[in-house]
Design an enzyme around this catalytic site. Structure first.
Site, short mmCIF file in Angstrom:
data_model
loop_
_atom_site.label_atom_id
_atom_site.label_comp_id
_atom_site.label_asym_id
_atom_site.label_seq_id
_atom_site.Cartn_x
_atom_site.Cartn_y
_atom_site.Cartn_z
N GLU A 69 0.81 -1.22 0.00
CA GLU A 69 0.00 0.00 0.00
C GLU A 69 0.85 1.27 0.00
O GLU A 69 0.42 2.31 -0.51
CB GLU A 69 -0.97 0.01 1.18
CG GLU A 69 -2.10 -1.02 1.05
CD GLU A 69 -1.74 -2.42 1.55
OE1 GLU A 69 -0.55 -2.68 1.84
OE2 GLU A 69 -2.65 -3.26 1.65
N PHE A 88 -11.35 -7.97 13.42
CA PHE A 88 -10.26 -8.37 12.53
C PHE A 88 -9.99 -7.27 11.50
O PHE A 88 -10.90 -6.75 10.87
CB PHE A 88 -10.63 -9.67 11.80
CG PHE A 88 -9.57 -10.10 10.82
CD1 PHE A 88 -8.29 -10.46 11.25
CD2 PHE A 88 -9.84 -10.12 9.45
CE1 PHE A 88 -7.32 -10.83 10.35
CE2 PHE A 88 -8.86 -10.49 8.55
CZ PHE A 88 -7.60 -10.85 9.00
N GLN A 89 -8.73 -6.91 11.36
CA GLN A 89 -8.29 -5.85 10.45
C GLN A 89 -8.98 -4.52 10.72
O GLN A 89 -9.22 -3.73 9.82
CB GLN A 89 -8.43 -6.27 8.97
CG GLN A 89 -7.44 -7.38 8.62
CD GLN A 89 -7.26 -7.60 7.13
OE1 GLN A 89 -8.17 -7.38 6.34
NE2 GLN A 89 -6.08 -8.04 6.74
N LYS A 92 -17.62 -1.37 5.63
CA LYS A 92 -18.05 -2.30 4.60
C LYS A 92 -19.56 -2.29 4.40
O LYS A 92 -20.05 -2.36 3.27
CB LYS A 92 -17.57 -3.71 4.95
CG LYS A 92 -17.70 -4.67 3.78
CD LYS A 92 -17.01 -5.99 4.07
CE LYS A 92 -17.11 -6.92 2.85
NZ LYS A 92 -16.48 -8.22 3.11
N MET A 122 24.38 8.76 2.32
CA MET A 122 24.25 10.02 3.07
C MET A 122 24.50 9.78 4.55
O MET A 122 25.10 10.60 5.23
CB MET A 122 22.87 10.64 2.82
CG MET A 122 22.77 12.09 3.25
SD MET A 122 23.96 13.16 2.41
CE MET A 122 22.98 13.76 1.03
#
Lengths: 170, 585
Positions: free
Chosen positions: B53, B115-116, B165, B483
């Site tokens: 993502e 969940f999630q 959802k 760097m």
């Protein structure tokens, strides 16, 4: 470089859309950017218009105060930001509920002093009073200070609410 | 308008289409399945499946920055949303318009540690311009259109719409974008004309003026770049820009001094320090530019044009602050300038340019060439020479290679340079290149990378292969987090604590494993041939350019130093860094 670096106390009124999370946005802005909050009050002021008013007392250098106002104005649900210390000098009030427990001479003295502060007794038992006192924050500080030796047990303060003088809306 | 009932998922897709979206970057999951189902049943929006993502958001950023349109992201709840956070923060820091749709557990499960589940609006509140949790499909159409308005108006930025959802299944009425007016958000576009007059007055009497421009010019759009070019030409003043502003003014123009700041050119930084009137257009006095604030352009009057009022007087006190869109303000500036028929102080201008040219004569980007080992600066120079006549877009990761790219690749046009400036996100460049290539299928898109950064979002090469995007990953491989190593050398006694890129993959074999093409160059003599080969391949390429391991980025303003205390590559001494300087990043 700015030479004005003395810390000032400002009262800022913020009119916001009363949507979920708007207070978290304001508080998160202050904590995320390291600004002070001395007091913060919030309540819906227009049910139909769905707006709430937040009053924040903060402190910082003039540059920081300007930054705080600009950052508040940048929040999407903010309608308006007014500095009631600078732009539109305002009147500030705070209310406190002060519980004092005691008997005998101390109890009489607490009641006598509350009268001088025009505090109202809103609950009483044989051994306690609850006073309701309204005024500028330093008046509340003074009242609480006087009650301390007389059996102060609890204080609940609203934080400052403020409004600009004169006929205009914010 | 006839009221049409649709499911939440259909409303989302319809709103995207009505907002002119043709591409979204995303990754499916349980909480966004209804939206994916709606996407499956239409042909207007192309979905680019990323591999992580974070990659989706960076790809959308690349798409947005190279087109001027907002980028759209679709991810699932929980880890889908948290993985997007780095990209959202990156977009917030660099003012990139992103609309990120996140799935959420159904409303009745919110707050139950389902969940999630995660508190997406809570987590993303500080890293978005605004966000919404949509509690009912009835709100969805308004929120969708408001989100586009908020993301693209005023100072652009990322927004998140969190959609449970069950809301995606609910039916509600759809309303077109023309019927949605935001309640509160009205950014100021036109600058205050009195302040613009004051600015012109300062500019007219300047003896040592300098334009200092930034990403705001690019974000404002091509008109702002054009007007800025016109105004800079009218005045004849020197111009420098931030990392984010590269390309707004053509690098081939004699008035161009190169980039300003920590690794900016000697002439740009000295001009910044000595100028008497600074005209800041769409830059934000970032610490990479100002260095020590109390020694920053100490004798100058400063004009600052910014669409974000909170940028003005945030870090540096300015004399004239103008809140407005760069294009509008420049339009007014040019009009007033012409009407006043201003005569500049010609002898002062000549003397100032003479001074600037003497700084330029230092040739601060010079480095010691080698026939044995490829110098990273040489690699970028050759890449520039061999690609500059094509329609080329450059993205970068973060670190030494990013600075060498900024110094040695020269940009003529806006929107052709995508880099993570504010957040400094290693891993930005490859997914950004994917987004750019999606938007510009026939262009040459090159991610100038380091071997450490590239491994942070390496998985997106798989996206490039799947969608046949011929992005070129040009790795300046010095086997160090360069760097970090440079700072350890300069600030920590050469103790290279955990900055060696051990156990590196064989990048050529890695490319092959992904179905891409791998090329390696190890000698300066073979570099041109290999670069040409890379350009000719019509497939994603990983180019492993083995460069000098110990090369440092110069010139450099050491931490805590002023602009006129730069060190150059030929300086024999290591920079003296003050104790306060060491505290800075």
């Amino acid at each position: 470089m700015s030479t004005e670096s003395k810390i000032e106390r400002h009262t800022i009124a913020v009119l916001v859309d009363n949507e979920a999370g708007v207070l978290a946005r304001v508080v998160g802005l202050f904590s995320g950017r390291g600004y002070n909050i001395e007091s913060l009050t919030v309540a819906e002021v227009d049910k139909a218009g769905h707006t709430s008013r937040i009053t924040i007392v903060t402190s910082g250098t003039p540059m920081v105060i300007e930054q705080i106002k600009a950052q508040l104005e940048r929040l999407v649900p903010v309608h308006k930001v007014v500095d009631l210390t600078v732009e539109a000098p305002g009147i500030e009030r705070e209310m406190a509920l002060v519980k004092v427990a005691g008997t005998g001479e101390r109890r009489v003295e607490a009641l006598r002093l509350s009268d001088a502060f025009r505090a109202r007794v809103i609950d009483t038992t044989h051994s306690s009073f609850i006073f309701e006192v309204t005024g500028a924050p330093d008046k509340i500080d003074a009242f609480v200070g006087l009650m301390r030796p007389l059996g102060l047990v609890d204080v609940s303060r609203t934080g400052v609410v403020a409004i600009a003088r004169g006929p205009d809306a914010m | 308008m006839a009221a049409t009932e649709m499911t939440g998922a259909e409303i989302i897709v319809k709103a995207l289409t009505d907002q002119g979206v043709d591409t979204i970057f995303g990754y499916p999951g349980g909480a966004v399945l209804p939206i994916y189902d709606a996407l499956f049943q239409q042909n207007q929006i192309r979905h680019i499946l990323v591999r992580h993502e974070q990659g989706a958001v960076h790809a959308a950023e690349g798409y947005a920055r190279s087109t001027g349109k907002p980028g759209v992201v679709l991810v699932t709840s929980g880890p889908g949303a948290t993985n997007a956070v780095t990209g959202l923060t990156d977009a917030l820091m660099d003012s990139i318009p992103i609309i990120c749709l996140t799935g959420q557990v159904p409303t009745h499960l919110i707050g139950t540690d389902a969940f999630q589940e995660c508190d997406t609006v809570g987590i993303t509140r500080p890293c978005t311009k605004h966000n919404w949790l949509v509690n009912s499909a009835k709100e969805l159409t308004r929120v969708m259109h408001e989100a586009f308005y908020v993301a693209t108006n005023g100072r652009p930025g990322p927004v998140v719409i969190d959609i449970p959802k069950d809301v995606q299944f609910q039916k509600a009425e759809y309303v077109g974008p023309q019927n949605i007016v935001h309640k509160t958000y009205r950014p100021k576009i036109k600058g205050d004309i009195d302040k613009i007059r004051q600015a012109i007055e300062l500019i007219a009497h300047a003896k040592k003026p300098l334009f200092y421009t930034g990403g705001g010019i690019i974000n404002s759009g091509p008109l702002a770049s054009q007007l800025m070019r016109d105004f800079v030409k009218m005045t004849g003043f020197p111009i420098t820009s931030t990392l984010m502003g590269l390309g707004a003014f053509p690098a081939s123009d004699p008035q161009w001094l190169g980039m300003v700041g920590m690794h900016g050119t000697y002439e740009a930084n000295h001009a910044m320090h000595d100028c008497d009137v600074m005209i800041n257009l769409g830059a934000r006095f970032d610490d990479r530019v100002t260095g020590r604030v109390d020694a920053f352009a100490p004798n100058s009057k400063k004009i600052h044009v910014d669409i974000d009022a909170s940028s003005i007087n945030k870090i540096v006190h300015v004399d004239v602050g103008i809140v407005g869109d760069a294009a509008h303000v420049l339009e007014d500036m040019i009009r007033i300038w012409k009407a006043k028929a201003i005569q500049l102080d010609k002898p002062a201008m000549a003397a100032w340019w003479k001074q600037v040219e003497s700084w330029r004569a230092k040739k601060s980007l010079n480095y010691t060439h080698s026939d044995e080992v490829i110098k990273p600066q040489y690699a970028v120079e050759r890449l520039y020479q061999l690609t500059k006549d094509r329609d080329t877009y450059i993205t970068t990761e973060v670190g030494q290679h990013q600075m060498w790219a900024a110094q040695h690749y020269h940009f003529e046009k806006p929107n052709h340079w995508m880099t993570s400036g504010g957040l400094g996100t290693m891993g930005y460049g490859l997914p950004a290149a994917v987004g750019v290539q999606i938007a510009h299928p026939d262009a040459l898109v090159i991610d100038i990378a380091g071997e450490a950064s590239i491994q942070m979002c390496m998985q997106e090469i798989s996206t490039a292969v799947q969608f046949m995007l011929p992005v070129k990953i040009f790795i300046l491989n010095n086997e160090y987090m360069g760097m970090v190593r440079q700072w350890q050398q300069l600030l920590h006694g050469g103790r290279y604590s955990h900055s060696y890129s051990d156990a590196l993959p064989d990048f050529v074999k890695l490319a092959e494993a992904y179905g891409a093409v791998g090329i390696r160059a190890e000698k300066p003599s073979e570099l041109d041939e290999k670069i040409k080969q890379m350009i000719d391949v019509k497939a994603p390429v990983i180019f492993d350019c083995r460069v000098d391991q110990m090369e440092n980025v110069y010139p450099m303003i050491p931490s805590g130093a002023a602009h006129n205390e730069m060190i150059l590559s030929d300086s024999k001494d290591e920079p003296a860094v003050s104790e306060e300087g060491k505290m800075l990043v």
